[in-house]
Write an enzyme that holds these catalytic residues in place. Structure first.
Site, mmCIF file in Angstrom:
data_model
loop_
_atom_site.group_PDB
_atom_site.id
_atom_site.type_symbol
_atom_site.label_atom_id
_atom_site.label_comp_id
_atom_site.label_asym_id
_atom_site.label_seq_id
_atom_site.Cartn_x
_atom_site.Cartn_y
_atom_site.Cartn_z
ATOM 1 N N GLY A 1 -12.700 4.023 -4.459
ATOM 2 C CA GLY A 1 -13.868 4.285 -3.620
ATOM 3 C C GLY A 1 -13.960 3.250 -2.512
ATOM 4 O O GLY A 1 -14.617 2.213 -2.655
ATOM 5 N N GLU B 1 -0.682 -0.991 -1.459
ATOM 6 C CA GLU B 1 -1.076 0.373 -1.115
ATOM 7 C C GLU B 1 -0.175 0.982 -0.050
ATOM 8 O O GLU B 1 0.138 2.157 -0.093
ATOM 9 C CB GLU B 1 -2.534 0.396 -0.639
ATOM 10 C CG GLU B 1 -3.028 1.818 -0.458
ATOM 11 C CD GLU B 1 -4.433 1.899 0.106
ATOM 12 O OE1 GLU B 1 -5.075 0.864 0.250
ATOM 13 O OE2 GLU B 1 -4.859 3.023 0.405
#
Lengths: 324, 359
Positions: B118, B235
């Protein structure tokens, strides 16, 4: 990020080349390179400093021979790249490969070519080394053709598989190093220009579009450097198919990057970059000339490409870093 | 490649050969198969880089790269464990306290639980410094209030990683903190955002006064920005940034439909793939050396997306010569392509990171 593998010695050699060439006067615009006033003096310096004889003892007739000579090849690459980075178009790369291929010693000082020169410098070379290593002396030729970088050239159709042999692979390695050096030099010039040139009240590099374009070119350069680093790592392995594929990959990207960098560094320079006074041309003309060297068929290199997924996966598998 | 890397690659290939699934592009952003992820865990193919006492194998990022590459190559169903194994576990190990690590890491390593990320918010996009979701300290812990969007997999995740603002000041980067939130906690509302293919991958997650225990604060209060930046190499720098469409390219090659002109077009494509695999190896090596190769990761992300788009352009004219399976892979890859470019940061963001390095 990995760039071309350099030993301390090779890095030192590159720095020396950069120092020496920084004082050189480069050819005037439009003039054939060997007709320039200082060409022969500069060639003599290259020869006296040993730049043209680094590969004399290298066996470039086998991949095992290349694997055993990687340090010397790295040194030759460092010289080639540093010359191109400075915008100097001398027949060092071509002479290095031809001398490595020669089965008999060749007197120093000569400009020597082989089939891997693809005709470039051929008209003023004093010797030609054949595929079997034999050396033929040459008399100076009459009026000569020139390539886009104003280097003398003898145009001929070359066999498509010339780059598949170990000596051809060596030639390809130095060629992509030259392209990378010229690209790096062009990007540095563009960065310096847009950092100092003030338009619309601030340096051009402060415009997001300009900064991003420079970032994109930097990434293109990094991509090519990574391909060359992988090519260099595979030279250690003596594994012909993987080496040939790495050579193809590096050349394919070098072609793309050469066109991209040449076109867009000129865009960043604007019209001022097009003048005879602008030094950018020493890099971009070399990029355009090198880009097309020896590529006369649309299908170049396709026989070295994988034909199934398993081969693609295996050929694209990177080589672990090799401790030099 | 080391012997260990080779054996890991063989182990993944064996599992994929045994498993009943349809290879797909964008497998890490697609449907979840918890049992596949758990089987990976049982065979010691997850959490390879984590410490042994947290369920890992204390191996290198190069080992993990070998596993990840083979999974993506096979188009295997990996989305259930993806965010937890790639990002959350390493974040907890790097920044979390021991209690937090003990609570989550071993379960993540076995793929018993799943996490969703999130980060993005309705009016913030990729600009994480603009986060408006708040976390307010109370006597019992924290209360989170706000909204997140584009939260992939939140509809099957057990937990959420949430970046929230814990104090306000002039510096937009200050006052951010990271939290673990239970998706089953009162006040968490997960609403689907249906994608343009009609599928349900993204979600909007609303946090309405959600209570979070103090122990679920990750790292140091107010240091969320620094912590999240250090995650970006994990990431952005992985092979998923350029191998998501690889099953399509592999299928086309195996379909044996290329003529000489097509093969010439394959030159640059295979060169780009080779470079990106090499770059990915460099990044893994840098991570093993304790570095955070943010710029390299941005470069990989930028080039990876370009390669994926180029693959689509390469395959498009060949489709009439291919069977239905290849066409289905192509359709899925086309639909996934915009998402592939955006997640982890759009191309202009990657360029600005590289450009900053130059200035």
């Amino acid at each position: 990020m990995s760039t071309t593998i350099l030993t301390d010695e090779a890095a030192q050699l590159a720095a020396t080349v950069a120092d020496v060439v920084a004082t050189w006067q480069l050819p005037a615009a439009g003039r054939l390179v060997p007709d320039a006033e200082h060409f022969h003096d500069q060639w003599k310096v290259a020869e006296e400093l040993g730049w043209t004889t680094i590969l004399d003892d290298v066996d470039c007739t086998s991949f095992e021979g290349l694997a055993q000579a990687v340090e010397l090849i790295t040194a030759a690459a460092a010289v080639t790249r540093a010359l191109a980075h400075a915008g100097a178009a001398l027949p060092v790369r071509q002479t290095l490969v031809a001398r490595a291929l020669a089965s008999q010693p060749i007197a120093t000082g000569s400009i020597v070519v082989s089939a891997h020169s693809f005709g470039v410098w051929d008209p003023i070379a004093s010797a030609f080394v054949g595929a079997d290593g034999t050396t033929q002396s040459r008399a100076a030729q009459g009026p000569v053709d020139r390539d886009v970088a104003a280097r003398p050239v003898h145009r001929a159709d070359h066999p498509e598989d010339l780059g598949d042999q170990p000596d051809g692979v060596l030639g390809q390695f130095l060629l992509v190093e030259e392209i990378a050096g010229a690209a790096h030099g062009a990007i540095e010039q563009a960065r310096a220009y847009v950092s100092s040139r003030v338009q619309f009240g601030r340096p051009l590099i402060k415009l997001p579009a300009v900064a991003q374009e420079l970032g994109r070119l930097t990434i293109a350069q990094l991509q090519l450097d990574e391909a060359i680093a992988e090519f260099a790592r595979r030279l250690h392995t003596g594994s012909p198919d993987r080496i040939r594929f790495a050579a193809l990959a590096a050349r394919a990207l070098a072609c793309d990057v050469a066109s991209d960098v040449a076109a867009h560094t000129h865009q960043l320079h604007g019209a001022l970059g097009l003048t005879a006074d602008a030094t950018l041309r020493h890099h971009t003309l070399l990029l355009w000339a090198d880009r097309d060297e020896g590529l006369h068929h649309r299908s170049w290199g396709v026989q070295r490409l994988p034909t199934c997924e398993v081969d693609l996966w295996s050929l694209s598998q990177p080589e672990p870093a090799h401790p030099l | 490649m080391t012997t260990r890397e080779q054996s890991l690659r063989v182990a993944v290939r064996e599992l994929c050969a045994e498993w009943d699934y349809e290879p797909r592009c964008d497998a890490w952003g697609g449907s979840a198969d918890p049992e596949f992820s758990r089987e990976l865990g049982r065979r010691g193919l997850l959490a390879l880089t984590w410490p042994k006492d947290l369920g890992g194998a204390a191996e290198s990022n190069l080992s993990r790269l070998a596993v990840t590459e083979e999974l993506l190559r096979a188009g295997a169903p990996v989305s259930y464990h993806w965010a937890g194994e790639r990002q959350i576990g390493p974040t907890l190990i790097r920044h979390g306290n021991r209690e937090l690590q003990d609570e989550f890491c071993s379960r993540l390593a076995r793929a018993e639980i799943s996490f969703a990320l999130g980060m993005s918010e309705p009016d913030a996009g990729s600009d994480l410094a603009s986060v408006r979701t708040t976390a307010t300290r109370t006597d019992e812990g924290w209360v989170i209030h706000g909204r997140k969007v584009w939260t992939s997999g939140a509809h099957f995740a057990d937990y959420l990683y949430v970046l929230a603002r814990t104090s306000k000041g002039e510096d937009r980067h200050a006052g951010l903190s990271e939290f673990v939130v239970d998706t089953a906690a009162p006040g968490v509302h997960v609403q689907p955002i249906i994608g343009m293919d009609g599928g349900h991958h993204f979600n909007e997650v609303v946090f309405d006064e959600v209570r979070v225990p103090d122990r679920w604060l990750i790292g140091t209060e107010g240091h969320g920005w620094q912590q999240v930046i250090s995650q970006l190499a994990f990431e952005r720098g992985g092979p998923e940034r350029f191998l998501s469409m690889y099953p399509l390219l592999g299928a086309v090659l195996d379909a044996d439909v290329l003529d000489d002109t097509d093969r010439a077009a394959l030159r640059v494509l295979t060169a780009q793939l080779t470079v990106l695999r090499s770059l990915s190896r460099d990044i893994a090596t840098a991570l093993d050396a304790g570095h955070s190769p943010v710029t390299q990761a941005a470069t990989s992300k930028y080039l990876g997306n370009r390669l994926e788009l180029a693959m689509l352009d390469f395959v498009r004219p060949l489709l009439s010569r291919c069977d239905g399976r290849v066409r289905a892979l192509f359709d899925a890859a086309v639909i996934a392509s915009p998402k592939s470019g955006l997640r982890g940061g759009a191309a202009p963001v990657m360029l600005s990171i590289v450009t900053k390095e130059m200035q």
